[in-house]
Scaffold this motif. Structure first.
Motif, PDB file in Angstrom:
ATOM      1  N   THR A  64      73.670 113.710  51.000  1.00  0.00           N
ATOM      2  CA  THR A  64      73.201 112.439  50.319  1.00  0.00           C
ATOM      3  C   THR A  64      73.531 112.914  48.775  1.00  0.00           C
ATOM      4  O   THR A  64      73.928 112.170  48.054  1.00  0.00           O
ATOM      5  CB  THR A  64      71.563 112.574  50.393  1.00  0.00           C
ATOM      6  N   GLU A  65      73.222 114.179  48.241  1.00  0.00           N
ATOM      7  CA  GLU A  65      73.774 114.775  46.800  1.00  0.00           C
ATOM      8  C   GLU A  65      75.191 114.359  46.727  1.00  0.00           C
ATOM      9  O   GLU A  65      75.632 114.168  45.568  1.00  0.00           O
ATOM     10  CB  GLU A  65      73.307 115.951  46.619  1.00  0.00           C
ATOM     11  N   LYS A  67      77.314 112.364  47.791  1.00  0.00           N
ATOM     12  CA  LYS A  67      77.469 110.933  47.579  1.00  0.00           C
ATOM     13  C   LYS A  67      77.067 110.501  46.292  1.00  0.00           C
ATOM     14  O   LYS A  67      77.929 109.927  45.629  1.00  0.00           O
ATOM     15  CB  LYS A  67      76.771 110.000  48.648  1.00  0.00           C
ATOM     16  N   GLU A  68      75.832 111.081  45.718  1.00  0.00           N
ATOM     17  CA  GLU A  68      75.480 110.695  44.604  1.00  0.00           C
ATOM     18  C   GLU A  68      76.493 111.111  43.226  1.00  0.00           C
ATOM     19  O   GLU A  68      76.960 110.365  42.477  1.00  0.00           O
ATOM     20  CB  GLU A  68      74.103 111.227  44.148  1.00  0.00           C
ATOM     21  N   ASN A  93      80.927 109.249  58.209  1.00  0.00           N
ATOM     22  CA  ASN A  93      79.977 108.406  58.699  1.00  0.00           C
ATOM     23  C   ASN A  93      80.292 107.195  59.665  1.00  0.00           C
ATOM     24  O   ASN A  93      79.264 106.398  59.803  1.00  0.00           O
ATOM     25  CB  ASN A  93      78.930 108.029  57.529  1.00  0.00           C
TER      26      ASN A  93
END
Length: 135
Positions: A64-65, A67-68, A93
């Motif tokens: 998640t981080e 991707k940010e 993914n």
């Protein structure tokens, strides 16, 4: 015989727990290293953001981080590196169309910079994504 089974089961359980701790520690080290690099980077340092995201994506941790960081990197500069890492993220993914689009953009930027640059690795990633998309 029952004691042997109990001992074997206990050993196997211990081994599984040990391996999961080793794997978690490895992921934590990658995450720590990536976060440290990002925190020390200049606000406009797209390359450090892309490399930090790449480290996490390759180890399949802190996605998640990652991707940010990747999105921030690409908003600063749409680079061949950032686009390839985005392709890797989408492959992980199982978003194969998006992966292909990013790999193609990365290849075009690479060739734009140096027409004779080796893009064989990117082509292999595109071919793999196409095969998986058709399956």
């Amino acid at each position: 015989m029952k004691n042997l089974m109990k001992v074997s089961l206990a050993c196997m359980l211990g081994l599984v727990l040990t391996m999961s701790n080793v794997m978690a520690a490895s992921g934590d080290k990658v995450t720590e290293k990536a976060r440290e690099a990002v925190s020390n980077a200049a606000p406009d340092d797209w390359e450090t953001l892309a490399k930090a995201a790449d480290m996490c994506i390759k180890k399949k941790v802190n996605l998640t981080e990652a991707k940010e960081w990747l999105d921030n990197s690409l908003s600063i500069k749409e680079s061949a590196l950032g686009l390839e890492v985005a392709g890797d993220y989408y492959m992980l993914n199982k978003l194969y169309d998006q992966a292909i689009n990013n790999y193609v953009k990365s290849m075009l930027l690479t060739k734009e910079k140096d027409f004779y640059a080796d893009t064989e690795g990117l082509q292999a990633k595109i071919d793999k994504a196409k095969k998986l998309n058709e399956a």
